[in-house]
Structures are given as structure tokens and as C-alpha cells.
Design an enzyme around this catalytic site. Structure first.
Site, PDB file in Angstrom:
ATOM      1  N   ASP A 617      35.990  31.427  36.064  1.00 25.52           N
ATOM      2  CA  ASP A 617      37.425  31.169  36.141  1.00 25.52           C
ATOM      3  C   ASP A 617      37.817  31.101  37.606  1.00 25.52           C
ATOM      4  O   ASP A 617      37.420  31.944  38.405  1.00 25.52           O
ATOM      5  CB  ASP A 617      38.220  32.278  35.461  1.00 25.52           C
ATOM      6  CG  ASP A 617      38.043  32.281  33.955  1.00 25.52           C
ATOM      7  OD1 ASP A 617      37.245  31.462  33.449  1.00 25.52           O
ATOM      8  OD2 ASP A 617      38.697  33.108  33.289  1.00 25.52           O
ATOM      9  N   HIS A 674      28.791  32.528  35.312  1.00 23.31           N
ATOM     10  CA  HIS A 674      27.821  32.142  34.293  1.00 23.31           C
ATOM     11  C   HIS A 674      27.087  30.888  34.734  1.00 23.31           C
ATOM     12  O   HIS A 674      27.438  30.244  35.726  1.00 23.31           O
ATOM     13  CB  HIS A 674      28.533  31.908  32.952  1.00 23.31           C
ATOM     14  CG  HIS A 674      29.270  33.122  32.454  1.00 23.31           C
ATOM     15  ND1 HIS A 674      28.800  33.894  31.426  1.00 23.31           N
ATOM     16  CD2 HIS A 674      30.450  33.688  32.843  1.00 23.31           C
ATOM     17  CE1 HIS A 674      29.650  34.891  31.194  1.00 23.31           C
ATOM     18  NE2 HIS A 674      30.665  34.772  32.039  1.00 23.31           N
ATOM     19  N   SER A 780      36.083  36.099  44.790  1.00 21.13           N
ATOM     20  CA  SER A 780      35.265  35.482  45.828  1.00 21.13           C
ATOM     21  C   SER A 780      35.109  33.993  45.508  1.00 21.13           C
ATOM     22  O   SER A 780      36.032  33.378  44.972  1.00 21.13           O
ATOM     23  CB  SER A 780      33.908  36.170  45.905  1.00 21.13           C
ATOM     24  OG  SER A 780      33.232  35.730  47.067  1.00 21.13           O
TER      25      SER A 780
END
Length: 813
Positions: A617, A674, A780
Site C-alpha cells: 500500500d 509482498h 518507507s
């Protein structure tokens, strides 16, 4: 005439001879025996016993014999039996005298040793003493006895809190007489008359209540019988003074007591009640009547004896030896003139609102342990009390008092009551006393002076003092001197200040030199330009230390009752959607780390069937084709691919192009990343570095920022060739977790030489789209670098918000 045996006449012995017997030169004739003479032991010899058994005749010269004194004594003792000498008694008396002399010598020797061994205890009392003078007429405004008692309690409480030594109660109406004062102290006064403007009973009411409150509770029943003026004192708050000790308090060797009417043996001291489980007996006999209040010093406080024993003491001695305030005393004055005693007080200060100045501008005499008297006015001002006093020559308060002050510069009421003025003035004056009263007797040796006035202003630990000295001959001189309260603290402060300033200057010089010295990154890579001092300042900030601390804070367990408020505030501030999480109850997350890496429900993040999906995200910062092996993360700023991924890049298929995608994770985003495609990771490279912020607003300010920050690079292959996925750390995001390499440790303290050294670890991990790769702590950046056909079409734009599993391309892959 006397005759001998032959009948010869003998001359009668003259009186000088008879009166001088016995003597060392007593003469007699041989063969004659003296039977009775005048003895020096028995005095005059009675006539009945004065006989001669032989007669002394006239002898020829030269035949007289001289007896020595010892022989004469022997003959005298044999001749007379009038009185015997008790030699045992004489020897016993001499032995007692010798014993007394030895005891006196022993006592002197012990006292001398005690003085040499035990040093003289220091004087711990305060360097000043404060007395207050209040008129009894201010009780006239009280509407009822309860209110009068309450006002008196306020005066007593203020005097105790600020360690007042004496309370002078004066009659500003000048109607009080010496007889009435003596009647009060002798116990003949009764409180049948209530205070009013027509009498001076307010002074006696105030004095009795103040006395009662100052007295310890265990002595009140002995000293103060039931009387009308003390009817409502039970409503007042206790003073809880230092000398109001409880029966189980053995912290002090001094206590207040009262002499009891108990018989004692001759030569022993009186028996006293000191409020403990046992009576107290004085060491020496004291001529004090029963019912007298005393201060005692207990010397066997912890001994298991029948009685406590000790000596008489005084409140002044207690303050001198322990430094503890030991209550106040009461003095009655029949007028303001009698309350003010110039011989007793060094400084006399008037407290009134008219013609006064603030306490902060107070000017005082500088003396050794000054005694200060604060005089408060009553219903009328001090000027009214001065006008009523016929014995005072002065006609105004300015002529009577050394200074006139007032404790409140701006008030919201028309009048300030006397008890309020006492509390305000003492609270402000105490701090001033501790700071501004100086001892100049040791600092200045200026000879005999009759007047020393000083105006003191505190300035950084020392006092600048102006002294006006009036000498005995009348000559006036002005001396300006800097008086230091203590020399050693000033000297220490001077060296400490010098050391602090030197340290700051050296550190500042070193830092400025660092800003204009070539950086190690500039030496390693000449393409990096860090000569801009503003960028150097930003790079020098301790972001790594702050990030390590933030990582520890993220692992601290939050109390259950605080989780809802803390985590809820964070979630609302950054827009976290808790309805998408598997666990939506914030109380179930023990730490911030657990909250950041919360698991999402599968139906909220479906994985697209596209060959390339979003790994996390976030927000798209930049995407597109890599030109000349340089990645552009914002417009006008790029970096070398080989420097970023940690190894040289070699194009494996000339028909394919190299592409890149930069995704920024905000603090409120889901913090796990992911797999974006079906690929296999063959190599992990950990590149230590800084932890600068990667917010989009700062990326354009610091060149090559992604190459400076710490990062973990996963290199491998997918169906089109080279594929790289990089997790870039940032401020407060020093912890990066890769599930395939649990031994990985990021954001640890390293030497500067190790910051550019990268560690390469071989791994063989196949990934499918949507597989969990690792976690961040806070937000980050994820950077994807991959080879793809030129026909690839992206389904995103810069600035788009992404969700992990969302498709990134339309077709052409």
C-alpha cells in the site's frame, strides 16, 4: 612569794612567762617537774587545776636547762588530761580533702580532653530573625467569635510557615496600660468583654489564641484552662509546627515540657511532662515552680530507664544546634512606640498601601544576623496609629520606619485585610531575606561606622552593593563595592563557565570545519555532490540514533487501558482503516509494531491476475524506463542502477528494456510488503547507510538520497529476465525484516568505515504474486527494477494511491 624544800624564798614567775607557756624556749630548773601549765591545746587552765608540786627557787646563772618543743609537748600531755585529740578523725578529714582534690583534677582533665576531641558544633540557626507587629484592633471587624478565632488562626499559621520568631501585639488606640498587661500575664485577665473599638480587648484575645495554638497539644490542658476566648479554637487547622511532636515521635532530642507538682529527693531536679510514655527529670535542681513551661534536652532518649533525663534548654539553643524552627513568642505593647524598639531591632519596616513601594525594591541594612521587624497596620493606616501616639515625636510613617513596602502591586479588591497582608508580605520577604541579606563584617574592615545602608541587587550569584558610610568624624564617603556572598562558589562558577564556553566554541569550530570538509561519500563517488552546507547540516543530524530509539519505543508494551486512546489517535491522524484488519479491536495490539504489521482480511486485498501487481500500500512516486542505466526517482534527480542495487548490472537480452517503479509507504499505510510477480530471489544484498527521510517533499532537496539510505536488495529473475525488489529504510524506519533471512539485522550502530560496506548473502526463494516478503517499522519506500518488453503499458500514474495486489500493467507483459 614561793619557797622551795629548804624554805628558801623564790621569786614569783612574771605574767609573760606564764602566758607564753608552752614554748620552745621554756626554762626550768633540773629536778623539778611541772604538773600543770597553760597548754596550747586546751586554752586557759582552770584555777582549780593550776597547782605546783615543786617550787622553783633562785638558781645560779648557767644552771637553767632548755627543753625542746617535742619534750615539752610530751610533758604537757602527761601532765594534763583535759582534752584528747582524735587522730583518726584528723586522718579521715585529710583523706577526704585529698579525694576531693583528685576529683576536681579529674573533672578538669576530662573537660580539657572533651574540648580537644569534640569540636564546637556549628551555628545552624538562620542568618536573620523576623518579628511581626500587628494591632489587636483588626479583630473589631469580625462579626462573630468564630470569625475572630479564624482570623487569629490565619496569623498563627502564616507566622509558623515563614518562621517568625516573635509576634508583637500593640494597641493602636494607646489606651492599654502597664497594669492591664501585668494582669494578663499574671493570669487575672478573663475574656468576659468582647473586642470593640471602645476597648483594647482585641489585643488580649489575639494574644491568648496565638499562645494556645503555638503550645503543643499535650501541654494545653496544663497551661490553659477552659475559657470563653478558646471556645472555637477546635475549628482551626493545627499548626503542625516542628516542636509539636507526637507521643511516638523520637526523631529529636529536644521537646517542650511542663514542670509537674511531684515530690523529688533533695538535690535532684524537678519532674516534667514532655508528652512521652515516661516522665522527664532534670539532672540538676532547678528553682522553678510547678506549671512552668520549659524546653528540655533529652540525653537518654533510647535508654530503658524509669525516667528520661536531661538538661534545660531554650528555643534559641534548639535552632542553633539543629537549625529547626521552634515556635514564636508573644509580646504585648501598649502603643506603637513601645512595639518599636530601636535597640532590639536592626531594621524596622512598615507595611501599608499608602506611600509604599514593592517588596522587590526593598532596601535593608547589612549587618551580621540582622533582626527585622515588620509592622502592619490595622483598620486604619500606620499614619493614624502614629498620630494617636502622643509619645512619638514623628508625625508620619516615613520618619518612623526605615522602609515602607506593600506586598501586592496590583489588586482586584478595594482593601487588603491584615491577615492577608501578613501572609503576602512574609511569602515575598522570605525569599528576599535569603538572597539579599549579606554579612559584611568579614568582607569589609572599614573601622567604626555609625550608619551602614545598602541597596542590593542580585546579579548572577553576586550582589552589587552601594554602601553609604558615615564615619565618627562626620565625613561621608560613597563606596561602591561588589560583595560576594561566598567566594568559593563564585570561583567554581567562573571555571565552570569558562569550561562550558570553551567546550561549546571547540565543538562549534569542529562542526563548521566538518561542513566544509569533503565528505567520505563524495570521495567514494565523485558524482555525489555534498558541498552544499545546508545539505551537509541535514546529513549530520543523528537520524540513525533517533531511529534506533523509535524502534525500541515501537516494541514497548502499551498498557491495555491506554491502547485505545494512543493507537486510536494515531489511526485517526494517519487515516488507518481498522475495518480492513483481521483484528479491528485496538486493545488487542500490545505494541506499535504489532499495530503497524497488522494482518488484513483477504477479501480486502484481492490479488490481481495480472503478471505484475503492487507490492504494498502506498503512493506512486515515479515509474518508467531506465535510460542509460540511471534511475530517475523524481524529475531532474537520478542515480546509477549498479550503485543502488549493490552489484554491476548487465543487460541479458537486447530486446528487453529496464524499467523502474518507486512506491512510498506513508506512516498510516499497511507496513508489510509482498511479492509483485512470479519470480525467484537468488541474492540478498544489505547496504548499510543513513536513515534520511524519504518524503516526496525532501527527495528533490537531497541528491541520490536512495543510494545514501540503508536498504535491503533482493535480486533474482522472472519470466522476462532480471528482477530486483529493494526495501529502502528511512527515518524511524530502521528495522527491515525479511522473512527469508531471519538473521538479518538493520539499523545497528556501526563505524563510519563500515557504512559503505555491503553484505551479500545467497538465497533461493521462489515467490508468487501476493506472497509476504517482509515488514517495515513505520513508513518507507519500495523500489522495483525489472526487465520487460518495450510493449509494456503501465496502468498507473505518478501520485496514484495503490493497494497491494492491485494490477500495475495493462498488457504487453
Amino acid at each position: 612569794m614561793s619557797t622551795d624544800k629548804n624554805g628558801n624564798s623564790l621569786p614569783y614567775l612574771a605574767s609573760p612567762m606564764a602566758n607564753r607557756i608552752p614554748s620552745s624556749r621554756a626554762i626550768t630548773r633540773p629536778g623539778f617537774e611541772v604538773t600543770a601549765i597553760k597548754s596550747k591545746f586546751s586554752g586557759e587552765i582552770p584555777e582549780s587545776r593550776t597547782t605546783w608540786s615543786s617550787k622553783i627557787g633562785r638558781m645560779a646563772p648557767g644552771k637553767w636547762t632548755k627543753f625542746d618543743e617535742r619534750s615539752l609537748k610530751k610533758h604537757v600531755l602527761k601532765a594534763t588530761k583535759t582534752q584528747k585529740t582524735d587522730w583518726k578523725k584528723i586522718r579521715k578529714g585529710k583523706a577526704e580533702k585529698n579525694e576531693k582534690k583528685l576529683l576536681k583534677l579529674k573533672e578538669k582533665f576530662e573537660q580539657k580532653i572533651k574540648q580537644e576531641v569534640e569540636p564546637v558544633p556549628p551555628d545552624l540557626s538562620r542568618p536573620y530573625s523576623v518579628s511581626i507587629a500587628v494591632p489587636g484592633s483588626f479583630l473589631n471587624n469580625a462579626q462573630c467569635p468564630e470569625l475572630r478565632t479564624y482570623v487569629c488562626g490565619e496569623i498563627a499559621r502564616a507566622a509558623t510557615l515563614f518562621c517568625v520568631n516573635e509576634i508583637v501585639i500593640y494597641d493602636e488606640t494607646c489606651k492599654m496600660t502597664d497594669d492591664s498587661i501585668n494582669s494578663y500575664w499574671s493570669g487575672k485577665w478573663n475574656a468576659d468583654v468582647f473586642p470593640s473599638p471602645s476597648n483594647y480587648e482585641g489585643c488580649f484575645h489575639l494574644a491568648r489564641i496565638l499562645e494556645y495554638l503555638e503550645c503543643p497539644s499535650y501541654l494545653r490542658k496544663h497551661l490553659y484552662p477552659v475559657q470563653r476566648v478558646l471556645k472555637h479554637v477546635g475549628l482551626l487547622h493545627p499548626l503542625d509546627a516542628n516542636h509539636h511532636l507526637k507521643s511516638d515521635d523520637f526523631s529529636l532530642d529536644f521537646r517542650e515540657g511542663i514542670i509537674l507538682n511531684k515530690p523529688v529527693q533533695e538535690g535532684k531536679g524537678s519532674i516534667c511532662n514532655i508528652g512521652l510514655d515516661k516522665d522527664f527529670q532534670l539532672d540538676t535542681e532547678t528553682p522553678l515552680p510547678a506549671g512552668t513551661r520549659i524546653t528540655v534536652h533529652i540525653r537518654n532518649l533510647n535508654d530503658a530507664q524509669k525516667r528520661y533525663r536531661g538538661t534545660l534548654s531554650s528555643p534559641a539553643e534548639v535552632q542553633k544546634r539543629t537549625g529547626i524552627y521552634w515556635g514564636y513568642t508573644i509580646r504585648l505593647a501598649k502603643s506603637l512606640e513601645h512595639a518599636i524598639d530601636r535597640q532590639k531591632y536592626d531594621v524596622i519596616v512598615g507595611v501599608q498601601e499608602e506611600n509604599s513601594k514593592p517588596i522587590r525594591k526593598f532596601e535593608t541594612c547589612i549587618l551580621n544576623r540582622p533582626k527585622i521587624l515588620l509592622v502592619f497596620g490595622g483598620v486604619d493606616s500606620l499614619n493614624a496609629a502614629i498620630e494617636r501616639d502622643e509619645g512619638m515625636e514623628a508625625k508620619s510613617a516615613e520618619e518612623v520606619f526605615d522602609q515602607i513596602v506593600f506586598g501586592l502591586e496590583a489588586k482586584g479588591a478595594r482593601h487588603v485585610r491584615t491577615e492577608e497582608s501578613v501572609l503576602m508580605t512574609l511569602s515575598q520577604m522570605k525569599k528576599m531575606f535569603l538572597q539579599r541579606i549579606l554579612v559584611v563584617g568579614r568582607a569589609f574592615r572599614l573601622g567604626q561606622t555609625s550608619n551602614v545602608l545598602a541597596k542590593s541587587n542580585f546579579q548572577r550569584g553576586f550582589v552589587t552593593t552601594s554602601l553609604r558610610l558615615q564615619k565618627a568624624d562626620g565625613e561621608k564617603t560613597l563606596v561602591d563595592a561588589a560583595v560576594q556572598t561566598t567566594k568559593s562558589p563564585r570561583k567554581k562558577r567562573h571555571w565552570l563557565k569558562l569550561f562550558s564556553v570553551s567546550t561549546v566554541l571547540i565543538a562549534a569550530g569542529a562542526y563548521v570545519g566538518y561542513l566544509f570538509t569533503p565528505d567520505w561519500r563524495e570521495i567514494v563517488d565523485s558524482k555525489h555532490y555534498y558541498s552544499n552546507w545546508q545539505i551537509r547540516v541535514y546529513l549530520s543530524l543523528p537520524f540513525n540514533v533517533v531511529s534506533r530509539f523509535a524502534g525500541r519505543v515501537a516494541n514497548w508494551e502499551i498498557p491495555v487501558w491506554m491502547r485505545q486512546s494512543i493507537l486510536g489517535t494515531f489511526a485517526r491522524a494517519y487515516g488507518c482503516k481498522m475495518d480492513e484488519a483481521v483484528i479491528s479491536d485496538l486493545k488487542e495490539y500490545p505494541t506499535f509494531q504489532a499495530f503497524f504489521n497488522r494482518q488484513l482480511r483477504p477479501e480486502c486485498r484481492p490479488i490481481s491476475a495480472s503478471p505484475l501487481v503492487s507490492p504494498a500500500d502506498g503512493v506512486v512516486l515515479h515509474y518508467g524506463k531506465v535510460e542509460e542505466e540511471r534511475i530517475e526517482y523524481v524529475k531532474g534527480h537520478d542515480y546509477d542502477v549498479a550503485t543502488f542495487i549493490g552489484e554491476p548490472y548487465h543487460k541479458r537480452n537486447k530486446e528487453l528494456d529496464l524499467y523502474q517503479l518507486v512506491i512510498y509507504l506513508a506512516p498510516g499505510n499497511y507496513h508489510s510488503f509482498h511479492s509483485p510477480a512470479r519470480w525467484k530471489a537468488d541474492q540478498m544484498i544489505h547496504v548499510p547507510g543513513l536513515l534520511l527521510s524519504v518524503r516526496p517533499s525532501l527527495l528533490s532537496q537531497v541528491p541520490h538520497l536512495f543510494c545514501l539510505n540503508e536498504r535491503v536488495v533482493l535480486n533474482g529473475e522472472w519470466k522476462h529476465g532480471f528482477f530486483s525488489m529493494t526495501a529502502v529504510a528511512a527515518t524511524n524506519v530502521g528495522d527491515i525484516v525479511i522473512e527469508a533471512e531471519p538473521k538479518l539485522r538493520t539499523n545497528v550502530s556501526r563505524r563510519k568505515t563500515e557504512k559503505i560496506a555491503a553484505s551479500i548473502s545467497p538465497i533461493h526463494v521462489p515467490y508468487l504474486p501476493g506472497d509476504r516478503v517482509g515488514d517495515f517499522r513505520l513508513g518507507s519506500t519500495i523500489v522495483l527494477v525489472f526487465e520487460a518488453p518495450p510493449t509494456i503499458k503501465f496502468a498507473i500514474q505518478a501520485g496514484d494511491s495503490l493497494r497491494y495486489g492491485q494490477s500495475l500493467v495493462v498488457d504487453g507483459v
